[in-house]
Design a protein around this motif. Structure first.
Motif, PDB file in Angstrom:
ATOM      1  N   LEU A 203     -18.915  -4.067   3.455  1.00 25.89           N
ATOM      2  CA  LEU A 203     -18.163  -3.165   4.332  1.00 25.89           C
ATOM      3  C   LEU A 203     -19.061  -2.607   5.428  1.00 25.89           C
ATOM      4  O   LEU A 203     -18.686  -2.595   6.612  1.00 25.89           O
ATOM      5  N   LEU A 204     -20.260  -2.155   5.058  1.00 27.83           N
ATOM      6  CA  LEU A 204     -21.189  -1.621   6.048  1.00 27.83           C
ATOM      7  C   LEU A 204     -21.611  -2.702   7.035  1.00 27.83           C
ATOM      8  O   LEU A 204     -21.784  -2.433   8.229  1.00 27.83           O
ATOM      9  N   GLY A 205     -21.761  -3.926   6.535  1.00 28.36           N
ATOM     10  CA  GLY A 205     -22.100  -5.032   7.425  1.00 28.36           C
ATOM     11  C   GLY A 205     -21.000  -5.312   8.422  1.00 28.36           C
ATOM     12  O   GLY A 205     -21.250  -5.485   9.624  1.00 28.36           O
ATOM     13  N   GLN A 206     -19.755  -5.311   7.954  1.00 31.76           N
ATOM     14  CA  GLN A 206     -18.619  -5.545   8.845  1.00 31.76           C
ATOM     15  C   GLN A 206     -18.482  -4.431   9.878  1.00 31.76           C
ATOM     16  O   GLN A 206     -18.043  -4.663  11.011  1.00 31.76           O
ATOM     17  N   ALA A 207     -18.904  -3.217   9.492  1.00 34.70           N
ATOM     18  CA  ALA A 207     -18.837  -2.080  10.417  1.00 34.70           C
ATOM     19  C   ALA A 207     -20.028  -2.037  11.368  1.00 34.70           C
ATOM     20  O   ALA A 207     -20.080  -1.181  12.263  1.00 34.70           O
ATOM     21  N   GLY A 208     -20.974  -2.953  11.179  1.00 38.46           N
ATOM     22  CA  GLY A 208     -22.145  -3.010  12.045  1.00 38.46           C
ATOM     23  C   GLY A 208     -23.237  -2.011  11.704  1.00 38.46           C
ATOM     24  O   GLY A 208     -24.163  -1.793  12.488  1.00 38.46           O
ATOM     25  N   LEU A 209     -23.183  -1.415  10.498  1.00 41.83           N
ATOM     26  CA  LEU A 209     -24.129  -0.363  10.139  1.00 41.83           C
ATOM     27  C   LEU A 209     -25.368  -0.880   9.409  1.00 41.83           C
ATOM     28  O   LEU A 209     -26.286  -0.105   9.144  1.00 41.83           O
ATOM     29  N   LEU A 210     -25.411  -2.172   9.076  1.00 46.22           N
ATOM     30  CA  LEU A 210     -26.585  -2.729   8.399  1.00 46.22           C
ATOM     31  C   LEU A 210     -27.635  -3.254   9.374  1.00 46.22           C
ATOM     32  O   LEU A 210     -28.736  -3.610   8.957  1.00 46.22           O
ATOM     33  N   SER A 211     -27.315  -3.310  10.634  1.00 41.02           N
ATOM     34  CA  SER A 211     -28.220  -3.968  11.586  1.00 41.02           C
ATOM     35  C   SER A 211     -28.442  -3.132  12.840  1.00 41.02           C
ATOM     36  O   SER A 211     -28.789  -3.668  13.891  1.00 41.02           O
ATOM     37  N   LEU A 212     -28.289  -1.830  12.736  1.00 37.63           N
ATOM     38  CA  LEU A 212     -28.302  -0.963  13.920  1.00 37.63           C
ATOM     39  C   LEU A 212     -29.575  -1.045  14.752  1.00 37.63           C
ATOM     40  O   LEU A 212     -29.500  -1.063  15.984  1.00 37.63           O
ATOM     41  N   PRO A 213     -30.795  -1.085  14.157  1.00 39.88           N
ATOM     42  CA  PRO A 213     -31.988  -1.006  15.010  1.00 39.88           C
ATOM     43  C   PRO A 213     -32.457  -2.350  15.564  1.00 39.88           C
ATOM     44  O   PRO A 213     -33.543  -2.419  16.145  1.00 39.88           O
ATOM     45  N   TYR A 214     -31.647  -3.411  15.409  1.00 40.73           N
ATOM     46  CA  TYR A 214     -32.075  -4.738  15.851  1.00 40.73           C
ATOM     47  C   TYR A 214     -31.324  -5.187  17.104  1.00 40.73           C
ATOM     48  O   TYR A 214     -30.249  -4.694  17.403  1.00 40.73           O
ATOM     49  N   PRO A 215     -31.903  -6.150  17.856  1.00 38.52           N
ATOM     50  CA  PRO A 215     -31.345  -6.521  19.166  1.00 38.52           C
ATOM     51  C   PRO A 215     -29.928  -7.085  19.087  1.00 38.52           C
ATOM     52  O   PRO A 215     -29.587  -7.831  18.160  1.00 38.52           O
TER      53      PRO A 215
END
Length: 383
Positions: free
Chosen positions: A48-60
């Motif tokens: 769920l967090l991945g789909q919401a974009g919250l697992l990769s916030l500090p990356y390009p």
């Protein structure tokens, strides 16, 4: 729970925080106590967090990341921790596991693997510690032996205290490629289904029981040469660089946990009456709560200062150590004091503060013990 007012750099960051709070309130907080009691790993939450974009916030963004400043990512992490610490720590570990590839991999390696790692479909683990090599990383014995120059390596050894062990889809591995104590370690990216990779029974822990932690066994695991991140011998440099960022993640998690404990204590003190008045009106208790609030705000300031230095390309290793030390010691004290505020009720599982207290302890231990943080700070002072 009162909302922490935050100074954020962009409207997009405000939207991210609102999304995080919505997910935390609706999907995380209602499940945390039950999942922790059952030691049940919430794999669906990470999807769920991945789909919401919250697992990769500090990356390009070019690789599927969120392209956010580190100070924004850490405040998202704090919000997650206030709702469910195991999930926030797992999110921090995901960022840590992606760091070597993102910052030290070749352009070809990043293009090939990083979008998959940042998509949220895959969960990572960081394989550095060993049974006899915790604070002393250079005591590592896991060995990656060259087979042929073109074909790769064979890995043998055991890694210990691995968050997401047996649950992860990929492992960022540090192994010895020569006998040189400091320049003999190298970094590899290994898929979880690689033959020879095995796992011990999960550790029975005091807290974070919904976060699976295991030993990872490497028995003649064959790793292709193109899975080497950077050059042979660069492993220690990569690991220490990644840990600077990882320590800030744990600092943010500690602040989130302490904020949750403070909120629970204040709420109880407002409702609980003794001698005909709410107990928060008694000076002895109100001073205790005031010290708790001051500690939370001070620790938040340390991690934000270090993150802003990182975002501006400034040196921040010492500030990361200060933030990790300050925030985790604070979290241990604040959660302990929260139990005291609730009295006998705080010692029961009817209220969450006893779990918060159990969970706080490990924050002083992983990503470098707080004794190691003091060593880092002391060496910086010595020049």
């Amino acid at each position: 729970m009162p909302v922490v007012e935050r100074l954020l750099p962009t409207p997009e960051a405000h939207d991210l925080l609102e999304l995080t709070r919505e997910i935390a309130a609706e999907q995380l907080a209602p499940r945390a106590a039950e999942a922790e009691a059952a030691s049940r790993f919430p794999r669906d939450v990470f999807r769920l967090l991945g789909q919401a974009g919250l697992l990769s916030l500090p990356y390009p963004e070019e690789y599927g990341g969120g392209g956010q400043p580190f100070e924004v990512y850490l405040q998202v992490l704090e919000e997650l921790a206030a709702a469910w610490l195991s999930v926030a720590v797992g999110t921090s570990v995901q960022s840590l596991a992606c760091y070597p590839l993102a910052h030290h991999g070749t352009q070809e390696q990043r293009e090939r693997w990083l979008p998959r790692l940042l998509s949220g479909d895959l969960l990572g683990a960081y394989c550095l510690s060993e049974p006899q090599a915790g604070s002393d990383v250079t005591a590592m014995t896991t060995r990656a032996t060259r087979t042929e120059p073109e074909s790769g390596y064979v890995v043998n050894g055991t890694k210990a205290w691995i968050t997401h062990g047996s649950e992860a889809d990929f492992y960022t591995l540090f192994a010895r490629t020569s006998t040189d104590r400091t320049r003999g370690m190298s970094c590899f990216l290994v898929d979880a289904d690689t033959p020879g990779l095995g796992f011990a029974t999960p550790e029975h822990k005091m807290g974070l029981t919904a976060s699976t932690t295991t030993q990872v066994h490497w028995d003649d695991v064959r790793v292709d040469a193109d899975r080497l991140i950077s050059a042979e011998g660069d492993g220690l440099r990569i690991a220490l660089s990644a840990l600077d960022s990882g320590r800030l993640g744990i600092a943010a998690c500690a602040v989130g946990l302490a904020q949750a404990a403070l909120d629970a204590a204040v709420d109880y003190a407002r409702q609980r009456t003794q001698f005909g008045q709410p107990v928060i009106s008694f000076q002895g208790l109100s001073f205790l709560l005031a010290d708790m609030a001051a500690g939370v705000q001070a620790a938040r300031a340390t991690y934000l200062d270090a993150a802003r230095r990182r975002d501006r390309g400034m040196a921040y290793s010492t500030q990361a150590a200060v933030a990790k030390l300050t925030a985790t010691d604070m979290a241990m004290k604040v959660t302990t004091d929260a139990v005291q505020v609730l009295g006998g009720y705080g010692y029961t599982r009817d209220f969450p503060v006893e779990r918060y207290m159990r969970e706080a302890k490990v924050l002083q231990i992983f990503e470098g013990t707080n004794q190691v943080q003091r060593l880092v700070i002391g060496r910086a002072l010595a020049g």
